[in-house]
Design an enzyme around this catalytic site. Structure first.
Site, short mmCIF file in Angstrom:
data_model
loop_
_atom_site.label_atom_id
_atom_site.label_comp_id
_atom_site.label_asym_id
_atom_site.label_seq_id
_atom_site.Cartn_x
_atom_site.Cartn_y
_atom_site.Cartn_z
N TYR A 161 -0.55 -1.67 4.87
CA TYR A 161 -1.80 -1.19 4.27
C TYR A 161 -1.50 -0.48 2.96
O TYR A 161 -1.29 0.72 2.91
CB TYR A 161 -2.51 -0.25 5.25
CG TYR A 161 -3.87 0.22 4.80
CD1 TYR A 161 -4.93 -0.67 4.67
CD2 TYR A 161 -4.11 1.55 4.51
CE1 TYR A 161 -6.18 -0.25 4.27
CE2 TYR A 161 -5.35 2.00 4.11
CZ TYR A 161 -6.38 1.09 3.99
OH TYR A 161 -7.63 1.51 3.59
N TYR A 186 -10.03 -8.38 2.37
CA TYR A 186 -9.68 -7.01 2.79
C TYR A 186 -9.85 -6.91 4.30
O TYR A 186 -10.94 -7.12 4.83
CB TYR A 186 -10.59 -6.02 2.08
CG TYR A 186 -10.18 -4.59 2.26
CD1 TYR A 186 -9.25 -4.00 1.42
CD2 TYR A 186 -10.74 -3.80 3.26
CE1 TYR A 186 -8.87 -2.68 1.57
CE2 TYR A 186 -10.37 -2.47 3.42
CZ TYR A 186 -9.44 -1.91 2.57
OH TYR A 186 -9.06 -0.60 2.72
#
Lengths: 390, 390
Positions: free
Chosen positions: A342, A292
């Site tokens: 994203y 991440y």
């Protein structure tokens, strides 16, 4: 550490789906969720009637699972879950589906994340911190201007720089490496190559983060299908088996004044031993890390605390080329959240699946047998171990 | 119907905890969550350090699990989940914990629901339907004044009256029976006895529902601990084993104009066969039903669709005394959401545990070996089968 894992390899990701990623989708989130879901179900060689569970995660900015189930025309389902959370929930959502399949409740669970993260609610803006009703740990941070994720993670990065000498240039290596992968990914929203100089000269967002340290808020959706392993083997693609998963970290919020005596130890330190033990692997067995990466520094912090390099050496480790496609542990091969887009972390999980299938095109890493995917929010994170062999 | 159930009896509820229930707690939800959690952990004979997972559900009105974990002083956890949902999520939250325990991820998972449902955000008020951003099925209902749960369920009740002749007096029997149980429950917020006449003469809320057809919005919290069964057997109370669980229903929202050709078949019709098969029971094996009862009619609808009585005969069934403590299937022995209080369904699960333990005092039902608990929201619901023997 209890390594019993009844869920080990009992489920697998069998389908992945995307909408286009953009700065302005022109569609409501319900349509994004539906389109990505249909794409994933088709990729798995299934029809909506095969789906008997739906899981999503959101922060009030997406389509509820029963809306998506209705839009797909599902007649009945055994597992509907809307999770309330952001970055730390990407792998949790997949884990939740894996559990429903593993215990025998479902055969095929759809997982999606849909958001108009740029044209709609922008998660990274200070405005997303609602001052009314701020309580808990945030009462000690929000009134002092620590409003958005970039502030929180910026503080962690700065502390790491002080403790370990991590540099802006090392952050830049993360940005440049991931961008070089995005160049090979026609789904990525940021495809022009960048240099360390571009990174160093990009404008400040919140010290020590510059523009190119921050992910690109994005409109779009992605989805995947988690299937029972015995069924998965008869579907079109090689299954990406779910070998283990975890979500955890310290109870304390990332920057709460209480309970935090160490600002440079992150969630993977808490979950990695159990995660690896339950999958029957060691860190050295991992061929690809879909970490991440909402901000460049997060890659460095996770590399250290998952154990890919010693504590404090994440900066030199990335500068030495270890996270490149031909490095010791490729990271962000899709461009990551930094450069692909994203979709709150779930797109990185999908990249791990594509790499395990050997279908990542010109950005394919050779011989990916075991992949790690992660999600991170506040001081809590989630992670998956995905394997090509069961 | 696939009846494989790896989770069967691998976990059990070992502790239950409450705050006082009131109309004005005077405390923030974080404190309510903490107090109920401590009570449940103590009841299980454990300390916070034993807890390695936390699950809650809310609609933006409660304490996030990591705040509660921090307040409890948990150092690390393997399973943090905030679920986004209301009535349909009470049993889902427990099921989620049961899965995390069953697959080997956790030993003891804390589950709680905390809300200032009366002094804070009132879930049942029309104001809770936010007109801005209404989409999906709601675009066809909200603009026409169908704003709150009482409107939605009122329409279902009215349709049932038309189709099957269900009467106001039969609804009244549910209210009166459950209130008679609340009289025996010193935790209940509504303890004065009521009559069918009181029910019939109470003011309209939304036809066909009068005041006494509606649950009492409440401030408070309750919590429980789900433990691994092998550990549960060494704890102070007889474990309430989690034999099976389900969440589901049709994808369609309760009153969406699309996909609904039958307004009087509810979620249990979709999940009951699998739920019972996975527990290895039939409906006749169930000794107590802790049905979600935000409105009187919900009891009638669930009794029919779980199979306690034939379709359309739920009204006469309740009027004949079948749901009383000495009836064929006792319902709402705590007073239910209607009279104990509205902790969004989780308090009904706790009552099932108390009854299985044989610790329900003057409202104890004899010989409860198998209990059903349920939660209901829109056209989706969740349910648990709890058993005294594993």
């Amino acid at each position: 550490m209890d390594s019993e894992n009844l869920a080990r390899n009992r489920s697998a990701i069998t389908g992945v789906g995307y909408t286009p990623l953009s700065r302005a989708s022109g569609l409501p989130v319900d349509a994004l969720a539906l389109n990505a879901s249909i794409d994933a179900i088709r990729d798995a060689g299934l029809t909506p009637q095969d789906i008997d569970g739906v899981v999503s995660y959101a922060v009030g900015d997406s389509a509820l699972v029963r809306s998506t189930a209705q839009a797909l025309g599902l007649e009945a389902s055994n597992w509907y879950v809307d999770l309330f959370g952001g970055g730390s929930f990407s792998c949790l959502a997949v884990a939740n589906a894996a559990m429903a399949v593993s215990v025998g409740l479902c055969r095929h669970v759809l997982v999606y994340r849909a958001l108009n993260g740029r044209s709609g609610r922008r998660f990274g803006r200070s405005a997303s911190a609602e001052l009314e009703g701020v309580g808990g740990a945030e009462q000690f941070t929000v009134p002092f201007g620590q409003l958005a994720p970039v502030h929180n993670y910026g503080m962690l990065a700065r502390r790491h720089m002080i403790e370990y000498g991590t540099t802006t240039e090392q952050l830049g290596h993360v940005a440049v490496t991931l961008r070089s992968n995005a160049v090979e990914n026609d789904r990525a929203i940021m495809r022009h190559p960048i240099t360390l100089e571009d990174h160093r000269e990009s404008r400040w967002i919140a010290d020590p983060f510059r523009l190119l340290d921050c992910c690109q808020e994005t409109d779009g959706a992605c989805a995947l299908v988690v299937s029972r392993s015995d069924i998965a083997r008869d579907l079109p693609h090689p299954p990406a088996y779910l070998s283990s998963f975890a979500i955890g970290g310290r109870g304390a919020s990332a920057l709460a004044p209480d309970k935090v005596d160490d600002f440079t130890t992150f969630f993977p330190a808490h979950i990695a031993p159990g995660l690896f033990a339950r999958a029957g692997i060691e860190v050295g067995d991992i061929d690809l890390a879909a970490l991440y990466d909402a901000f460049t520094f997060l890659v460095i912090g996770q590399l250290e605390d998952f154990g890919f390099c010693p504590k404090g050496e994440g900066g030199p480790f990335v500068a030495d080329g270890n996270i490149a496609r031909d490095g010791t542990i490729p990271v962000g091969t899709n461009g990551g959240l930094l450069s692909e887009g994203y979709v709150h972390g779930l797109n990185n999980v999908l990249e791990a699946v594509s790499q395990l299938r050997g279908k990542a095109g010109t950005r394919q890493v050779d011989g990916v047998e075991v992949a790690l995917a992660s999600g991170w929010g506040a001081n809590v994170g989630s992670a998956l171990i995905l394997s090509r062999g069961a």
